[in-house]
Design a protein around this motif. Sequence first.
Motif, PDB file in Angstrom:
ATOM      1  N   ALA A  83      17.089 -89.219   1.840  1.00  0.00           N
ATOM      2  CA  ALA A  83      17.367 -89.034   3.269  1.00  0.00           C
ATOM      3  C   ALA A  83      16.744 -88.708   3.659  1.00  0.00           C
ATOM      4  O   ALA A  83      16.943 -88.112   4.785  1.00  0.00           O
ATOM      5  CB  ALA A  83      18.632 -89.157   2.694  1.00  0.00           C
ATOM      6  N   ALA A  84      16.612 -87.218   3.631  1.00  0.00           N
ATOM      7  CA  ALA A  84      16.139 -85.753   3.635  1.00  0.00           C
ATOM      8  C   ALA A  84      14.859 -86.173   4.079  1.00  0.00           C
ATOM      9  O   ALA A  84      14.122 -86.216   6.017  1.00  0.00           O
ATOM     10  CB  ALA A  84      16.944 -84.541   3.444  1.00  0.00           C
ATOM     11  N   PHE A  86      13.633 -89.210   5.142  1.00  0.00           N
ATOM     12  CA  PHE A  86      13.133 -90.335   6.159  1.00  0.00           C
ATOM     13  C   PHE A  86      13.533 -89.704   7.241  1.00  0.00           C
ATOM     14  O   PHE A  86      13.341 -89.829   8.222  1.00  0.00           O
ATOM     15  CB  PHE A  86      14.203 -91.248   5.742  1.00  0.00           C
ATOM     16  N   ALA A  87      14.358 -88.757   7.361  1.00  0.00           N
ATOM     17  CA  ALA A  87      15.297 -88.328   8.381  1.00  0.00           C
ATOM     18  C   ALA A  87      14.446 -88.049   9.044  1.00  0.00           C
ATOM     19  O   ALA A  87      13.874 -87.590  10.109  1.00  0.00           O
ATOM     20  CB  ALA A  87      16.422 -87.807   8.267  1.00  0.00           C
ATOM     21  N   ILE A  88      13.313 -86.920   7.981  1.00  0.00           N
ATOM     22  CA  ILE A  88      12.181 -85.625   9.099  1.00  0.00           C
ATOM     23  C   ILE A  88      11.252 -86.781   9.451  1.00  0.00           C
ATOM     24  O   ILE A  88      10.890 -86.716  10.972  1.00  0.00           O
ATOM     25  CB  ILE A  88      11.634 -84.937   7.899  1.00  0.00           C
ATOM     26  N   ALA A  89      11.159 -87.649   9.026  1.00  0.00           N
ATOM     27  CA  ALA A  89       9.960 -88.814   8.951  1.00  0.00           C
ATOM     28  C   ALA A  89       9.807 -88.766  10.487  1.00  0.00           C
ATOM     29  O   ALA A  89       9.550 -90.207  11.024  1.00  0.00           O
ATOM     30  CB  ALA A  89       8.917 -89.747   7.770  1.00  0.00           C
ATOM     31  N   ALA A  90      11.281 -89.699  10.599  1.00  0.00           N
ATOM     32  CA  ALA A  90      11.745 -90.070  11.787  1.00  0.00           C
ATOM     33  C   ALA A  90      11.996 -89.619  12.955  1.00  0.00           C
ATOM     34  O   ALA A  90      11.966 -90.230  14.383  1.00  0.00           O
ATOM     35  CB  ALA A  90      13.577 -90.822  11.684  1.00  0.00           C
ATOM     36  N   LEU A  99      10.741 -78.732  10.633  1.00  0.00           N
ATOM     37  CA  LEU A  99      11.935 -79.003   9.734  1.00  0.00           C
ATOM     38  C   LEU A  99      11.379 -79.293   8.425  1.00  0.00           C
ATOM     39  O   LEU A  99      12.048 -78.296   7.470  1.00  0.00           O
ATOM     40  CB  LEU A  99      12.409 -80.901   9.920  1.00  0.00           C
ATOM     41  N   LEU A 171       6.145 -91.127   3.514  1.00  0.00           N
ATOM     42  CA  LEU A 171       6.657 -91.463   4.495  1.00  0.00           C
ATOM     43  C   LEU A 171       5.973 -91.267   5.830  1.00  0.00           C
ATOM     44  O   LEU A 171       5.958 -92.363   6.495  1.00  0.00           O
ATOM     45  CB  LEU A 171       8.123 -90.873   4.400  1.00  0.00           C
ATOM     46  N   LEU A 174       3.046 -93.672   6.003  1.00  0.00           N
ATOM     47  CA  LEU A 174       3.432 -95.119   5.961  1.00  0.00           C
ATOM     48  C   LEU A 174       2.774 -95.148   7.684  1.00  0.00           C
ATOM     49  O   LEU A 174       3.105 -94.815   8.642  1.00  0.00           O
ATOM     50  CB  LEU A 174       4.777 -95.180   6.222  1.00  0.00           C
ATOM     51  N   PRO A 176       3.635 -96.925  11.458  1.00  0.00           N
ATOM     52  CA  PRO A 176       4.681 -98.019  12.131  1.00  0.00           C
ATOM     53  C   PRO A 176       4.500 -98.872  12.201  1.00  0.00           C
ATOM     54  O   PRO A 176       5.269 -99.816  12.178  1.00  0.00           O
ATOM     55  CB  PRO A 176       4.795 -96.605  12.692  1.00  0.00           C
ATOM     56  N   ALA A 179       6.364-101.679   9.917  1.00  0.00           N
ATOM     57  CA  ALA A 179       7.685-101.753  10.628  1.00  0.00           C
ATOM     58  C   ALA A 179       8.018-102.707  11.726  1.00  0.00           C
ATOM     59  O   ALA A 179       8.937-103.229  11.065  1.00  0.00           O
ATOM     60  CB  ALA A 179       8.362-100.317  10.408  1.00  0.00           C
ATOM     61  N   PHE A 193      13.912-102.104   5.541  1.00  0.00           N
ATOM     62  CA  PHE A 193      13.814-100.461   4.806  1.00  0.00           C
ATOM     63  C   PHE A 193      13.736-101.078   3.337  1.00  0.00           C
ATOM     64  O   PHE A 193      12.901-100.528   2.585  1.00  0.00           O
ATOM     65  CB  PHE A 193      14.753 -99.681   5.463  1.00  0.00           C
ATOM     66  N   VAL A 197       9.447-100.785   3.262  1.00  0.00           N
ATOM     67  CA  VAL A 197       9.154 -99.164   3.368  1.00  0.00           C
ATOM     68  C   VAL A 197       9.274 -98.633   1.721  1.00  0.00           C
ATOM     69  O   VAL A 197       8.968 -98.331   1.725  1.00  0.00           O
ATOM     70  CB  VAL A 197       9.991 -98.450   4.630  1.00  0.00           C
TER      71      VAL A 197
ATOM     72  N   MET B   1       8.316 -94.577  11.643  1.00  0.00           N
ATOM     73  CA  MET B   1       9.814 -94.576  10.484  1.00  0.00           C
ATOM     74  C   MET B   1      10.950 -94.269  11.733  1.00  0.00           C
ATOM     75  O   MET B   1      11.622 -95.113  11.882  1.00  0.00           O
ATOM     76  CB  MET B   1       9.897 -92.987   9.988  1.00  0.00           C
ATOM     77  N   ALA B   2      10.017 -94.378  12.644  1.00  0.00           N
ATOM     78  CA  ALA B   2      11.641 -93.963  14.237  1.00  0.00           C
ATOM     79  C   ALA B   2      12.216 -95.141  14.125  1.00  0.00           C
ATOM     80  O   ALA B   2      13.144 -95.145  14.849  1.00  0.00           O
ATOM     81  CB  ALA B   2      11.085 -93.509  15.812  1.00  0.00           C
ATOM     82  N   LEU B   4      13.510 -98.059  12.688  1.00  0.00           N
ATOM     83  CA  LEU B   4      13.712 -97.788  11.708  1.00  0.00           C
ATOM     84  C   LEU B   4      15.192 -97.460  11.994  1.00  0.00           C
ATOM     85  O   LEU B   4      16.225 -97.984  11.401  1.00  0.00           O
ATOM     86  CB  LEU B   4      13.516 -98.076  10.084  1.00  0.00           C
ATOM     87  N   ALA B   5      15.228 -95.999  12.663  1.00  0.00           N
ATOM     88  CA  ALA B   5      16.356 -95.165  11.901  1.00  0.00           C
ATOM     89  C   ALA B   5      17.215 -95.607  13.284  1.00  0.00           C
ATOM     90  O   ALA B   5      16.765 -95.485  14.498  1.00  0.00           O
ATOM     91  CB  ALA B   5      15.067 -93.827  12.203  1.00  0.00           C
ATOM     92  N   MET B  10      20.434 -90.269  11.298  1.00  0.00           N
ATOM     93  CA  MET B  10      19.200 -89.216  10.835  1.00  0.00           C
ATOM     94  C   MET B  10      19.830 -87.461  11.005  1.00  0.00           C
ATOM     95  O   MET B  10      19.544 -87.145  10.740  1.00  0.00           O
ATOM     96  CB  MET B  10      17.952 -89.719  11.856  1.00  0.00           C
ATOM     97  N   ILE B  13      22.283 -86.965   8.776  1.00  0.00           N
ATOM     98  CA  ILE B  13      22.029 -86.625   7.192  1.00  0.00           C
ATOM     99  C   ILE B  13      21.267 -85.639   7.998  1.00  0.00           C
ATOM    100  O   ILE B  13      21.221 -84.516   6.756  1.00  0.00           O
ATOM    101  CB  ILE B  13      21.013 -87.480   7.266  1.00  0.00           C
ATOM    102  N   LEU B  14      20.100 -85.537   8.727  1.00  0.00           N
ATOM    103  CA  LEU B  14      19.579 -83.616   8.639  1.00  0.00           C
ATOM    104  C   LEU B  14      20.670 -82.264   8.919  1.00  0.00           C
ATOM    105  O   LEU B  14      20.039 -81.376   7.631  1.00  0.00           O
ATOM    106  CB  LEU B  14      18.525 -83.328   9.961  1.00  0.00           C
ATOM    107  N   VAL B  17      22.225 -82.153   4.774  1.00  0.00           N
ATOM    108  CA  VAL B  17      21.214 -81.461   3.913  1.00  0.00           C
ATOM    109  C   VAL B  17      20.944 -80.739   4.306  1.00  0.00           C
ATOM    110  O   VAL B  17      20.975 -79.378   2.929  1.00  0.00           O
ATOM    111  CB  VAL B  17      19.606 -82.335   4.098  1.00  0.00           C
ATOM    112  N   PHE B  18      20.658 -79.659   5.585  1.00  0.00           N
ATOM    113  CA  PHE B  18      20.499 -78.340   5.573  1.00  0.00           C
ATOM    114  C   PHE B  18      21.113 -77.901   5.325  1.00  0.00           C
ATOM    115  O   PHE B  18      21.235 -76.227   5.222  1.00  0.00           O
ATOM    116  CB  PHE B  18      19.748 -78.206   6.923  1.00  0.00           C
TER     117      PHE B  18
END
Lengths: 284, 263
Positions: A83-84, A86-90, A99, A171, A174, A176, A179, A193, A197, B1-2, B4-5, B10, B13-14, B17-18
């Motif tokens: 999840a982390a 994925f959030a970084i990649a987004a 990050l 990730l 990948l 984009p 997707a 996803f 993905v 990725m963006a 889908l997010a 997001m 989540i960040l 996690v941090f």
Amino acid sequence: MKDRKPLYLMTPALAWLTAFMVIPCLLILALAFFRRGLYGGIEYTFTLENLALVFDPLYAGIFLKSAAIAGLSALIAVIIGYAAAFAIAAAPSRRQPILLFFAVLPFWSNYLVRTYAWIVLLNREGLITGLARWLGYDAEMPRLLYTEGAVVVGLVYNYLPFVILACYAPLSRLNPEIAEASRDLGASSWTTFRRVVLPMTVPGIATGFVFVFVLSIGNFVTPALLGGGQFQMIGNLIYAQFLTANDWPFGAALSMVLIAIMMGLLTLQTFATERASGAKREES
Amino acid sequence: MASLANPRLMLAILAAVFAFLYVPISVLVALSFNDGGLPTAWTGFSTRWYGELLHNRDIMSAAFNTLVVAVVSTVLATILGSLLAIGVEIRRRKGRFLETIIFAPMIIPDIVLAIALLSFFSLLNVTMGLHTVILSHVVFNLAFVCSVVRARLKTFDWSIVEASTDLGASTPVTLVRIVLPVMLPAVIAGALLAFTLSVDEFIIAFFTAGAGRDSITLPMQIFAMIRFGVTPEINALATIVMAVSVIALTLSQRLNRGGLPGQ
């Protein structure tokens, strides 16, 4: 420089590795097949008893328990880590390096210190208990430290940065557009996803899972500190054979089985990664 | 990725996690500056616990031992590992066996290497102490130095070396004057990495240091102290140890990222 010259450059290091890694490891392999002497020494007669003892229900149980704790830790670490990642990649691409840097930074600090930080949080007079009291929780707090849960939290905490790194790699690579194509063809975000993905990032998940599992199953520091000796994991059992019980051949046999499990998993993971990249090549 | 997010998800989540990654360490660091030393009440900023460390003879002697082990094993590992890296990269044939031997110290579980070395030293009747810790630390340190230096040498144009040899330079001269300057940042980065790994390493030191009180390293001392519970002194010590490794490794990364000199 000819092809023969490098030998003298490599010799000192290779000699060192042979003397202090290869030979000691072979020694452990050999020790597993000797009998334990009467007073803790080693009797040089061949036996398979040590290996058989590893599969004795008592010790096999410890193996299973270690595997369960390692598996649970790896599973949780992979879910959070993916999840982390994925959030970084987004995130916007210029923010991603920073990050990622801060996600990995804790991994560079001392393992004992990172584990100790959880003792500070979880102990009876620790911050979490204090926080619960402050919020008005007056009843007896359940014990937090010296439990299996504490060990799992400690393992997840310590290895999470690696999982984030392992999952981020596929990730970020990948395309984009893939997707987007899936979305254009009518798939929902979730379907895209799950069907597009996720399958393409399996190598990262496998690497992260195997890494956490392998490091956790043989771990001896975290169970000793956060488990408080309440239960044994395989690392603690091996430790005890060498430093307290003085049954080296049995300790060697335990190590051998542990290494076999680890090597098996690492081979499986290499295989999975190679297959995944092979499949991708066929697609293109 | 963006595409889908969900941006809010997001961000959540960040943040979570941090927080998970940084709250525990931050609490530890904050408590090390708490004058009263208790985890439950903040009684003002103070560096007194750091001062206390200086007067704790066990901690100071352990810190000194760790410094000795880290410096000596880093120097040895840097020399051996760098030479190994050059040797492996010059060779055109890559042997799978060789790669495995070099890779093994990095993936072999600490506990296994630790007991293997313990058995090895005991069976040879070697008296264990700081010297056996150093011998053992060089094993994994040289592998890490080697891998850092190799990564750098991958982009090196070996025809320069041939040119140098053709122009009459002996091999040592070529190594020192041509190869060394190119790989120097990686060598320093590798040395910093090795130093940090050695300062932080606990399990192998624990098994190969012998029973003597005078061969206790800092991680061994920390481990022993942690088992007795939380004290403000450990908080301060932990903060210092953490700062040292994070600074050294950030430096190591920096050095390693810079391009080849003159490029």
